[in-house]
Design a protein around this motif. Structure first.
Motif, PDB file in Angstrom:
ATOM      1  N   GLN A   6      -3.770  -8.112   1.999  1.00 25.17           N
ATOM      2  CA  GLN A   6      -4.975  -7.858   2.789  1.00 25.17           C
ATOM      3  C   GLN A   6      -5.897  -9.062   2.775  1.00 25.17           C
ATOM      4  N   THR A   7      -6.554  -9.287   3.909  1.00 26.07           N
ATOM      5  CA  THR A   7      -7.490 -10.406   3.988  1.00 26.07           C
ATOM      6  C   THR A   7      -8.935  -9.943   4.023  1.00 26.07           C
ATOM      7  N   LYS A   8      -9.168  -8.660   4.272  1.00 24.08           N
ATOM      8  CA  LYS A   8     -10.541  -8.160   4.294  1.00 24.08           C
ATOM      9  C   LYS A   8     -10.673  -6.984   3.339  1.00 24.08           C
ATOM     10  N   GLU A   9     -11.899  -6.625   3.017  1.00 21.21           N
ATOM     11  CA  GLU A   9     -12.169  -5.547   2.087  1.00 21.21           C
ATOM     12  C   GLU A   9     -11.698  -4.209   2.656  1.00 21.21           C
ATOM     13  N   PRO A  10     -11.056  -3.376   1.831  1.00 15.97           N
ATOM     14  CA  PRO A  10     -10.619  -2.072   2.318  1.00 15.97           C
ATOM     15  C   PRO A  10     -11.807  -1.129   2.524  1.00 15.97           C
ATOM     16  N   SER A  11     -11.641  -0.179   3.428  1.00 22.57           N
ATOM     17  CA  SER A  11     -12.688   0.806   3.688  1.00 22.57           C
ATOM     18  C   SER A  11     -12.717   1.832   2.554  1.00 22.57           C
ATOM     19  N   ARG A  12     -13.727   2.692   2.562  1.00 20.69           N
ATOM     20  CA  ARG A  12     -13.816   3.736   1.541  1.00 20.69           C
ATOM     21  C   ARG A  12     -12.604   4.644   1.591  1.00 20.69           C
ATOM     22  N   PHE A  13     -12.180   4.993   2.810  1.00 18.24           N
ATOM     23  CA  PHE A  13     -11.019   5.860   2.970  1.00 18.24           C
ATOM     24  C   PHE A  13      -9.768   5.212   2.371  1.00 18.24           C
ATOM     25  N   GLN A  14      -9.597   3.919   2.615  1.00 15.50           N
ATOM     26  CA  GLN A  14      -8.442   3.218   2.064  1.00 15.50           C
ATOM     27  C   GLN A  14      -8.494   3.188   0.537  1.00 15.50           C
ATOM     28  N   LYS A  15      -9.680   3.010  -0.022  1.00 14.34           N
ATOM     29  CA  LYS A  15      -9.822   3.009  -1.478  1.00 14.34           C
ATOM     30  C   LYS A  15      -9.462   4.368  -2.064  1.00 14.34           C
ATOM     31  N   TYR A  16      -9.969   5.442  -1.458  1.00 14.32           N
ATOM     32  CA  TYR A  16      -9.674   6.793  -1.937  1.00 14.32           C
ATOM     33  C   TYR A  16      -8.195   7.131  -1.776  1.00 14.32           C
ATOM     34  N   THR A  17      -7.603   6.703  -0.685  1.00 14.28           N
ATOM     35  CA  THR A  17      -6.185   6.953  -0.464  1.00 14.28           C
ATOM     36  C   THR A  17      -5.346   6.223  -1.510  1.00 14.28           C
ATOM     37  N   THR A  18      -5.715   4.990  -1.819  1.00 14.51           N
ATOM     38  CA  THR A  18      -5.000   4.229  -2.835  1.00 14.51           C
ATOM     39  C   THR A  18      -5.101   4.909  -4.193  1.00 14.51           C
ATOM     40  N   ILE A  19      -6.274   5.373  -4.550  1.00 14.42           N
ATOM     41  CA  ILE A  19      -6.458   6.068  -5.829  1.00 14.42           C
ATOM     42  C   ILE A  19      -5.620   7.346  -5.862  1.00 14.42           C
ATOM     43  N   PHE A  20      -5.609   8.097  -4.753  1.00 11.38           N
ATOM     44  CA  PHE A  20      -4.832   9.334  -4.675  1.00 11.38           C
ATOM     45  C   PHE A  20      -3.350   9.058  -4.908  1.00 11.38           C
ATOM     46  N   PHE A  21      -2.806   8.064  -4.226  1.00 10.88           N
ATOM     47  CA  PHE A  21      -1.383   7.793  -4.367  1.00 10.88           C
ATOM     48  C   PHE A  21      -1.038   7.203  -5.730  1.00 10.88           C
ATOM     49  N   ARG A  22      -1.945   6.528  -6.368  1.00  7.23           N
ATOM     50  CA  ARG A  22      -1.698   6.070  -7.736  1.00  7.23           C
ATOM     51  C   ARG A  22      -1.634   7.258  -8.687  1.00  7.23           C
ATOM     52  N   CYS A  23      -2.483   8.252  -8.457  1.00 10.74           N
ATOM     53  CA  CYS A  23      -2.436   9.470  -9.277  1.00 10.74           C
ATOM     54  C   CYS A  23      -1.133  10.226  -9.043  1.00 10.74           C
ATOM     55  N   VAL A  24      -0.693  10.289  -7.801  1.00 10.80           N
ATOM     56  CA  VAL A  24       0.589  10.935  -7.501  1.00 10.80           C
ATOM     57  C   VAL A  24       1.722  10.217  -8.222  1.00 10.80           C
ATOM     58  N   ALA A  25       1.667   8.887  -8.252  1.00 13.51           N
ATOM     59  CA  ALA A  25       2.700   8.117  -8.949  1.00 13.51           C
ATOM     60  C   ALA A  25       2.684   8.413 -10.448  1.00 13.51           C
ATOM     61  N   LEU A  26       1.497   8.583 -11.022  1.00 13.22           N
ATOM     62  CA  LEU A  26       1.408   8.905 -12.450  1.00 13.22           C
ATOM     63  C   LEU A  26       2.008  10.274 -12.754  1.00 13.22           C
ATOM     64  N   VAL A  27       1.839  11.214 -11.836  1.00 17.06           N
ATOM     65  CA  VAL A  27       2.410  12.546 -12.015  1.00 17.06           C
ATOM     66  C   VAL A  27       3.926  12.505 -11.808  1.00 17.06           C
ATOM     67  N   THR A  28       4.378  11.692 -10.896  1.00 21.89           N
ATOM     68  CA  THR A  28       5.798  11.598 -10.580  1.00 21.89           C
ATOM     69  C   THR A  28       6.590  10.956 -11.713  1.00 21.89           C
ATOM     70  N   PHE A  29       5.977  10.045 -12.426  1.00 20.28           N
ATOM     71  CA  PHE A  29       6.687   9.321 -13.489  1.00 20.28           C
ATOM     72  C   PHE A  29       7.246  10.271 -14.558  1.00 20.28           C
ATOM     73  N   PRO A  30       6.443  11.171 -15.160  1.00 18.84           N
ATOM     74  CA  PRO A  30       7.029  12.097 -16.140  1.00 18.84           C
ATOM     75  C   PRO A  30       7.997  13.094 -15.487  1.00 18.84           C
ATOM     76  N   LEU A  31       7.751  13.425 -14.252  1.00 20.70           N
ATOM     77  CA  LEU A  31       8.635  14.344 -13.537  1.00 20.70           C
ATOM     78  C   LEU A  31      10.034  13.747 -13.390  1.00 20.70           C
ATOM     79  N   SER A  32      10.111  12.431 -13.236  1.00 18.91           N
ATOM     80  CA  SER A  32      11.409  11.778 -13.068  1.00 18.91           C
ATOM     81  C   SER A  32      12.282  11.898 -14.318  1.00 18.91           C
ATOM     82  N   ALA A  33      11.676  12.159 -15.467  1.00 14.30           N
ATOM     83  CA  ALA A  33      12.455  12.342 -16.686  1.00 14.30           C
ATOM     84  C   ALA A  33      13.169  13.695 -16.693  1.00 14.30           C
ATOM     85  N   LEU A  34      12.725  14.621 -15.869  1.00 16.63           N
ATOM     86  CA  LEU A  34      13.291  15.967 -15.853  1.00 16.63           C
ATOM     87  C   LEU A  34      14.350  16.172 -14.779  1.00 16.63           C
TER      88      LEU A  34
END
Length: 98
Positions: A6-34
């Motif tokens: 990216q060359t410009k600052e992300p919008s608030r929506f983009q920041k919140y979306t990024t945080i959401f998908f990082r949380c989903v990835a954290l939940v998915t990581f332990p799930l992958s062990a099962l």
């Protein structure tokens, strides 16, 4: 990769979306062990192919060869820009740990 390119600052929506998908990835990581190992292997292969595809599609030569028009946010050296941004992020992480 998109965040590093990216060359410009992300919008608030983009920041919140990024945080959401990082949380989903954290939940998915332990799930992958099962799940069966073949599903984890599929996720690894799929992610690797997606990463390679993103890296290839960043190429200005490929874009011009494919007839993809330049945009305002197009960079002449996108790999250098992404590498520099990655170094900045890693530097901030190191400083935060000291």
């Amino acid at each position: 990769m998109h965040v590093l390119n990216q060359t410009k600052e992300p919008s608030r929506f983009q920041k919140y979306t990024t945080i959401f998908f990082r949380c989903v990835a954290l939940v998915t990581f332990p799930l992958s062990a099962l799940v069966p190992s073949c599903l984890s292997f599929y996720w690894l292969c799929s992610t690797s192919v997606g990463l390679c595809q993103n890296l290839v599609l960043m190429s200005p030569r490929l874009k011009s060869f494919a007839g993809i028009p330049k945009t305002n946010s197009s960079l002449s050296n996108p790999y250098r820009h992404a590498f520099d941004r990655l170094q900045q992020r890693l530097q901030r992480l190191r400083i935060g740990k000291v």
